[in-house]
Design a protein around this motif. Sequence first.
Motif, PDB file in Angstrom:
ATOM      1  N   LEU A 139       0.839  -1.187   0.000  1.00 22.27           N
ATOM      2  CA  LEU A 139       0.000   0.000   0.000  1.00 22.27           C
ATOM      3  C   LEU A 139       0.880   1.245   0.000  1.00 22.27           C
ATOM      4  O   LEU A 139       1.981   1.229   0.515  1.00 22.27           O
ATOM      5  N   SER A 168      14.321  -1.667   9.314  1.00 20.38           N
ATOM      6  CA  SER A 168      13.474  -2.784   9.730  1.00 20.38           C
ATOM      7  C   SER A 168      12.001  -2.357   9.728  1.00 20.38           C
ATOM      8  O   SER A 168      11.669  -1.250  10.141  1.00 20.38           O
ATOM      9  N   GLY A 169      11.151  -3.241   9.207  1.00 20.56           N
ATOM     10  CA  GLY A 169       9.711  -2.980   9.227  1.00 20.56           C
ATOM     11  C   GLY A 169       9.207  -2.102   8.108  1.00 20.56           C
ATOM     12  O   GLY A 169       8.039  -1.704   8.083  1.00 20.56           O
ATOM     13  N   GLY A 171       9.009  -3.010   4.957  1.00 19.58           N
ATOM     14  CA  GLY A 171       8.277  -3.795   3.963  1.00 19.58           C
ATOM     15  C   GLY A 171       9.173  -4.501   2.966  1.00 19.58           C
ATOM     16  O   GLY A 171       8.744  -4.841   1.859  1.00 19.58           O
ATOM     17  N   LYS A 172      10.433  -4.795   3.367  1.00 22.70           N
ATOM     18  CA  LYS A 172      11.362  -5.424   2.413  1.00 22.70           C
ATOM     19  C   LYS A 172      10.872  -6.803   1.991  1.00 22.70           C
ATOM     20  O   LYS A 172      10.942  -7.166   0.825  1.00 22.70           O
ATOM     21  N   GLU A 173      10.367  -7.558   2.974  1.00 20.67           N
ATOM     22  CA  GLU A 173       9.886  -8.900   2.624  1.00 20.67           C
ATOM     23  C   GLU A 173       8.680  -8.818   1.688  1.00 20.67           C
ATOM     24  O   GLU A 173       8.542  -9.598   0.748  1.00 20.67           O
ATOM     25  N   LEU A 174       7.831  -7.820   1.960  1.00 19.19           N
ATOM     26  CA  LEU A 174       6.654  -7.661   1.107  1.00 19.19           C
ATOM     27  C   LEU A 174       7.069  -7.286  -0.323  1.00 19.19           C
ATOM     28  O   LEU A 174       6.470  -7.740  -1.301  1.00 19.19           O
ATOM     29  N   TYR A 323      -5.622  -0.419   8.032  1.00 22.31           N
ATOM     30  CA  TYR A 323      -5.380  -1.434   9.060  1.00 22.31           C
ATOM     31  C   TYR A 323      -6.447  -1.419  10.154  1.00 22.31           C
ATOM     32  O   TYR A 323      -6.826  -2.472  10.642  1.00 22.31           O
ATOM     33  N   ARG A 356       5.639  -1.960  10.451  1.00 22.78           N
ATOM     34  CA  ARG A 356       5.362  -3.024  11.417  1.00 22.78           C
ATOM     35  C   ARG A 356       4.816  -2.416  12.714  1.00 22.78           C
ATOM     36  O   ARG A 356       3.833  -2.891  13.271  1.00 22.78           O
ATOM     37  N   LYS A 359       1.300  -1.075  12.117  1.00 25.70           N
ATOM     38  CA  LYS A 359       0.315  -2.147  12.015  1.00 25.70           C
ATOM     39  C   LYS A 359      -0.030  -2.687  13.410  1.00 25.70           C
ATOM     40  O   LYS A 359      -1.198  -2.879  13.737  1.00 25.70           O
TER      41      LYS A 359
HETATM   42  N1  LIG Z   1       3.632  -0.847   1.816  1.00 31.71           N
HETATM   43  C1  LIG Z   1       3.015  -1.643   2.696  1.00 31.71           C
HETATM   44  N2  LIG Z   1       1.683  -1.758   2.680  1.00 31.71           N
HETATM   45  C2  LIG Z   1       1.057  -2.522   3.575  1.00 31.71           C
HETATM   46  N3  LIG Z   1       1.652  -3.220   4.529  1.00 31.71           N
HETATM   47  C3  LIG Z   1       2.970  -3.171   4.587  1.00 31.71           C
HETATM   48  C4  LIG Z   1       3.732  -2.383   3.666  1.00 31.71           C
HETATM   49  N4  LIG Z   1       5.026  -2.523   3.964  1.00 31.71           N
HETATM   50  C5  LIG Z   1       5.081  -3.352   5.011  1.00 31.71           C
HETATM   51  N5  LIG Z   1       3.860  -3.749   5.388  1.00 31.71           N
HETATM   52  C6  LIG Z   1       3.541  -4.652   6.513  1.00 31.71           C
HETATM   53  O1  LIG Z   1       4.433  -4.303   7.577  1.00 31.71           O
HETATM   54  C7  LIG Z   1       4.962  -5.468   8.218  1.00 31.71           C
HETATM   55  C8  LIG Z   1       6.482  -5.462   8.119  1.00 31.71           C
HETATM   56  O2  LIG Z   1       6.851  -5.656   6.766  1.00 31.71           O
HETATM   57  P1  LIG Z   1       8.092  -6.577   6.339  1.00 31.71           P
HETATM   58  O3  LIG Z   1       8.200  -7.790   7.220  1.00 31.71           O
HETATM   59  O4  LIG Z   1       8.004  -6.801   4.874  1.00 31.71           O
HETATM   60  O5  LIG Z   1       9.285  -5.563   6.705  1.00 31.71           O
HETATM   61  P2  LIG Z   1      10.871  -5.810   6.593  1.00 31.71           P
HETATM   62  O6  LIG Z   1      11.444  -4.540   6.084  1.00 31.71           O
HETATM   63  O7  LIG Z   1      11.123  -7.058   5.822  1.00 31.71           O
HETATM   64  O8  LIG Z   1      11.255  -5.993   8.118  1.00 31.71           O
HETATM   65  P3  LIG Z   1      12.628  -6.670   8.710  1.00 31.71           P
HETATM   66  O9  LIG Z   1      13.769  -5.871   8.187  1.00 31.71           O
HETATM   67  O10 LIG Z   1      12.456  -6.490  10.177  1.00 31.71           O
HETATM   68  O11 LIG Z   1      12.627  -8.084   8.267  1.00 31.71           O
HETATM   69  C9  LIG Z   1       4.327  -6.658   7.519  1.00 31.71           C
HETATM   70  O12 LIG Z   1       3.222  -7.073   8.272  1.00 31.71           O
HETATM   71  C10 LIG Z   1       3.871  -6.114   6.177  1.00 31.71           C
HETATM   72  O13 LIG Z   1       2.725  -6.795   5.704  1.00 31.71           O
END
Ligand SMILES: Nc1ncnc2c1ncn2[C@@H]1O[C@H](COP(=O)(O)OP(=O)(O)OP(=O)(O)O)[C@@H](O)[C@H]1O
Length: 461
Positions: A139, A168-169, A171-174, A323, A356, A359
């Motif tokens: 989003l 961190s948090g 949205g890298k995994e997303l 959310y 994160r 949320k």
């Molecule tokens: N652009 C976005 N829109 C909606 N939800 C998001 C978005 N980016 C992240 N999120 C939500 O935020 C949470 C954290 O995202 P994610 O795990 O991808 O972060 P990360 O950068 O990989 O964190 P880490 O570095 O700690 O592994 C997840 O629940 C994800 O669904």
Amino acid sequence: MSRVLVVEDNKKIFAHMVALLRDEGHEVDGVHSAEAAQMVLRAGPLPHLVLLDIRLEKQSGIDLIRAMGKDMPPTIVISGEATISEALAALRMGIHDFVEKPFSDERFLCSVRNCLEKIALQEKVRELEARRERGQSLLGESAAMRRVLTQITKVAPTKGRVLITGESGTGKELVASTIHHLSKRRGKPFVKINCAAFPVHLIEDELFGHVRGAFTDARQPKRGLFEEAHGGTLFLDEIGDMDYALQARLLRVLEDGKVRRIGDTQEREVDVRVVAATNCDLQGMIAEQKFREDLYYRLASIPIEVPPLRERREDIPLLVTYYIENFCREHQLRAKSLAPETLNALVNYHWPGNIRELKNLCERLSIFGGDPIAPDDLPSPIFSEVAEESSGLLRISELKAMSLKAFKNRCEKEFLETMLIRTNWNYVEVAKALEINRSYLHQKITGLGIQRKKGLKATES
Ligand SMILES: Nc1ncnc2c1ncn2[C@@H]1O[C@H](COP(=O)(O)OP(=O)(O)OP(=O)(O)O)[C@@H](O)[C@H]1O
């Protein structure tokens, strides 16, 4: 431009409302009774907003809301003579606002604008939900997020090796899973591993697998994640935490497209797209010899940087609305709205844990917050940070020498900013409190270069 239906039996007030709304550029339709309104609404198309008087000749406005049930469009009740119980009944039926007659033009238009903005936000949330169901789950409509989305869409169908960076948090995994879902590999596995979460020997075992008897506990052969991800994507999270020696082994697999299980002599071909992510400064780690330069170039031909939430504050209202709606639904709670001051506080907060953290907070607010969710429903770091910000006047003892004019400007700027934040950017209230007129206030705001943080709305009532 929005379509608005005015239901009002007082011809003079009716004409005035219609004129105000047309001046704002809305398409206005009007009727003088609840019965006529019901016919117009049943015939469709539905207006975006209904402005409804409660006391009408035969049926009342409340009767109309009751008769329309779920089909009643968003409504603002406008009434002079409604009793408290009528007003409460209307509020319970989910009307958006209640404007008491006689009303000022500003109060009336402010309510209409707020309501239409809220409706637009809710519509956007629904649209995003539909997009989410189609697999586009990231989003955000800020320029920063749109840039990321464009990069994802372009790189996903290619063989480009992507390194995702960001706090961190964020949205890298997303991002990684979106790349997978938009690629030709979408029907195949998306496998992930967090390289910081396990000791080195376990990561090695997870990634490459082992043969029976490879070590004491290896009673059965095990496929590694490279083999699991065959045909699909392997997401290596926190790659910066991978052991240096293991990095060499990973590089070899990436170069040859072959893995060897621990204790095996045979190599197996794997077709895996590796997407890596980190919140470390890999270039700095290369300089300190903690990360292999050759692996870096192998992984990072296309870097995608996910911006922290504080750099795309304009996405916060949308994310929070999304959310809160979702968590209320998930926990089977009645939908809750947010007070404008709460939203302002959330937009102003610096979000060290990024989405994160947002949320998690939304889940808490949807369970424990009131309706509407008020600023004191917020946990103390957010609440006090905003309170501090809005009372953060200059510490004169800490100032360096400056001209008197510069000092006066700085004081004025800080004072005005504080007042604007405190009143939720309500120009009328600030002008009144400062005993100046509104146009002078606007002049000062522009002259001193005061800018509203993105995502905050000003009100003129
Ligand atoms: N652009 C976005 N829109 C909606 N939800 C998001 C978005 N980016 C992240 N999120 C939500 O935020 C949470 C954290 O995202 P994610 O795990 O991808 O972060 P990360 O950068 O990989 O964190 P880490 O570095 O700690 O592994 C997840 O629940 C994800 O669904």
